[in-house]
Design a protein around this motif. Sequence first.
Motif, PDB file in Angstrom:
ATOM      1  N   SER A 124       0.793  -1.232   0.000  1.00  0.00           N
ATOM      2  CA  SER A 124       0.000   0.000   0.000  1.00  0.00           C
ATOM      3  C   SER A 124       0.828   1.287   0.000  1.00  0.00           C
ATOM      4  O   SER A 124       1.733   1.439  -0.806  1.00  0.00           O
ATOM      5  CB  SER A 124      -0.962  -0.072   1.195  1.00  0.00           C
ATOM      6  OG  SER A 124      -1.835   1.005   1.185  1.00  0.00           O
ATOM      7  N   THR A 125       0.550   2.190   0.940  1.00  0.00           N
ATOM      8  CA  THR A 125       1.258   3.466   0.990  1.00  0.00           C
ATOM      9  C   THR A 125       2.773   3.256   1.060  1.00  0.00           C
ATOM     10  O   THR A 125       3.549   4.005   0.454  1.00  0.00           O
ATOM     11  CB  THR A 125       0.789   4.293   2.216  1.00  0.00           C
ATOM     12  OG1 THR A 125      -0.643   4.384   2.193  1.00  0.00           O
ATOM     13  CG2 THR A 125       1.378   5.689   2.192  1.00  0.00           C
ATOM     14  N   LEU A 137      -5.535   9.681  -1.803  1.00  0.00           N
ATOM     15  CA  LEU A 137      -5.919   8.284  -1.586  1.00  0.00           C
ATOM     16  C   LEU A 137      -6.014   7.986  -0.092  1.00  0.00           C
ATOM     17  O   LEU A 137      -5.386   8.678   0.714  1.00  0.00           O
ATOM     18  CB  LEU A 137      -4.871   7.366  -2.207  1.00  0.00           C
ATOM     19  CG  LEU A 137      -4.614   7.550  -3.713  1.00  0.00           C
ATOM     20  CD1 LEU A 137      -3.299   6.895  -4.115  1.00  0.00           C
ATOM     21  CD2 LEU A 137      -5.778   6.958  -4.496  1.00  0.00           C
ATOM     22  N   TYR A 140      -5.040   6.585   3.340  1.00  0.00           N
ATOM     23  CA  TYR A 140      -3.680   6.370   3.848  1.00  0.00           C
ATOM     24  C   TYR A 140      -3.602   5.091   4.690  1.00  0.00           C
ATOM     25  O   TYR A 140      -4.505   4.811   5.471  1.00  0.00           O
ATOM     26  CB  TYR A 140      -3.269   7.559   4.706  1.00  0.00           C
ATOM     27  CG  TYR A 140      -1.866   7.476   5.263  1.00  0.00           C
ATOM     28  CD1 TYR A 140      -0.767   7.735   4.464  1.00  0.00           C
ATOM     29  CD2 TYR A 140      -1.659   7.152   6.604  1.00  0.00           C
ATOM     30  CE1 TYR A 140       0.527   7.668   4.977  1.00  0.00           C
ATOM     31  CE2 TYR A 140      -0.372   7.092   7.132  1.00  0.00           C
ATOM     32  CZ  TYR A 140       0.722   7.352   6.302  1.00  0.00           C
ATOM     33  OH  TYR A 140       1.985   7.289   6.817  1.00  0.00           O
ATOM     34  N   HIS A 199      -0.233  12.959  -1.851  1.00  0.00           N
ATOM     35  CA  HIS A 199      -0.945  11.863  -2.520  1.00  0.00           C
ATOM     36  C   HIS A 199      -1.989  11.199  -1.631  1.00  0.00           C
ATOM     37  O   HIS A 199      -2.893  10.542  -2.132  1.00  0.00           O
ATOM     38  CB  HIS A 199       0.041  10.789  -2.985  1.00  0.00           C
ATOM     39  CG  HIS A 199       0.762  11.135  -4.253  1.00  0.00           C
ATOM     40  ND1 HIS A 199       1.809  12.026  -4.290  1.00  0.00           N
ATOM     41  CD2 HIS A 199       0.579  10.728  -5.527  1.00  0.00           C
ATOM     42  CE1 HIS A 199       2.247  12.139  -5.526  1.00  0.00           C
ATOM     43  NE2 HIS A 199       1.514  11.359  -6.308  1.00  0.00           N
ATOM     44  N   TYR A 200      -1.811  11.296  -0.308  1.00  0.00           N
ATOM     45  CA  TYR A 200      -2.679  10.541   0.600  1.00  0.00           C
ATOM     46  C   TYR A 200      -3.384  11.456   1.602  1.00  0.00           C
ATOM     47  O   TYR A 200      -2.924  12.564   1.882  1.00  0.00           O
ATOM     48  CB  TYR A 200      -1.860   9.485   1.355  1.00  0.00           C
ATOM     49  CG  TYR A 200      -1.372   8.382   0.455  1.00  0.00           C
ATOM     50  CD1 TYR A 200      -2.158   7.241   0.240  1.00  0.00           C
ATOM     51  CD2 TYR A 200      -0.151   8.487  -0.196  1.00  0.00           C
ATOM     52  CE1 TYR A 200      -1.717   6.230  -0.593  1.00  0.00           C
ATOM     53  CE2 TYR A 200       0.299   7.471  -1.034  1.00  0.00           C
ATOM     54  CZ  TYR A 200      -0.493   6.353  -1.234  1.00  0.00           C
ATOM     55  OH  TYR A 200      -0.070   5.350  -2.068  1.00  0.00           O
TER      56      TYR A 200
END
Lengths: 233, 147
Positions: B39-40, B109, B111, B64-65
Amino acid sequence: MHTSISCVVPVYNGARFIAEALDSILVQSLLPTEIIVVDDGSNDATAEVVKRYAAHVTYVRQDNAGPASARNHGIALASGDFLAFLDADDLWHKDKLARQLTALESNSGAGICISHVQNFWVEELAHERERMRDQPFAQPMPGYVCQCLLARRTMFDSVGKFDETKRVGEDVDWFMRADRAGILKVIVAELLVYRRIHQQNMSYELFHSQKARGDMLDLVISNLHNRRIQQNK
Amino acid sequence: MISLSQIISANEQQVAAKVMDGEAILINLTTGAYYSIPSTGGFIWSLVERKLSIDEIVRAVAAHYKVTREQAEADVLRLAEELHAEGLVTMATGVTASGVAPQPIGAPLPYQVPTLEKFTDMAEMFALDPPLPGLANTYQDKRGAGA
């Protein structure tokens, strides 16, 4: 009952060491029924060296296609109930086949047997030997490599042959597939194989190649995938 | 102690890595251990491969998150420490980052706190095949070729 063992020796440009390898087979306390040398398109004096062993050895030649292909070629020709492999630059202890056959015969449920192996260095790499002296790489360890394997012939039907698309880790791939197929293995914790480290070891050249790294990553990803499937069951 | 100004990069000599479906898979070629960073964290690894400063990575993660700058900073620093402790990255000070962080596309997105999971079940199998990178260096050196 007579037990037959076929020994497959893949070789690519192995003129320098193959005589020692073949000698270590021919002094086995339990001799194999046949020795098949598969010349993977060598362009050195390998063929001439092997010719001296014509009385004991079947020699076949193929276009260069890698060690996995050469071993598969040997398996296809082999007639023994058991299969063993020795790379042309490595050596067996004289009781290698005897110890492993005993181990398999006393464990009828097991399909494969591996032994311990220790690396050794050619004289030109004495400095490497010194540098590695205390490292795990220089100590005896279980050998998940073909030199250390004695397998019932039927294992190559249930597990399949060596993956010829892999240039590195084709042995590891085969052992992983054997694990997944539920094949039981016996590990003889004795040092029965000596693996020579020299400048021409093919893995050296390939180590930095993206293809080799990609092959290793594929093995790991496939293993991880399998672990997750098992966990979710 | 890793600081925000340091440049982090993959230890290419010793590490094989691949990002698949957002998850980074790494192998330490010396020890045979392998790692999953989902994921992240997988996104962070893809930034590590771009040779950025820790600060640039923190900013990219925050962009981004859905995460605060503070949490992104704490998490990136912790992950960097873990990666460094496992020999998977090298840290450099006093140099300029050579890469550029990607620009976010669309909304931030969800997190997930980055984690590094380590596996050693294949280490024995990898112990012999292929050999240690140190040996490969010798081979390369002998031929006078670069790695």
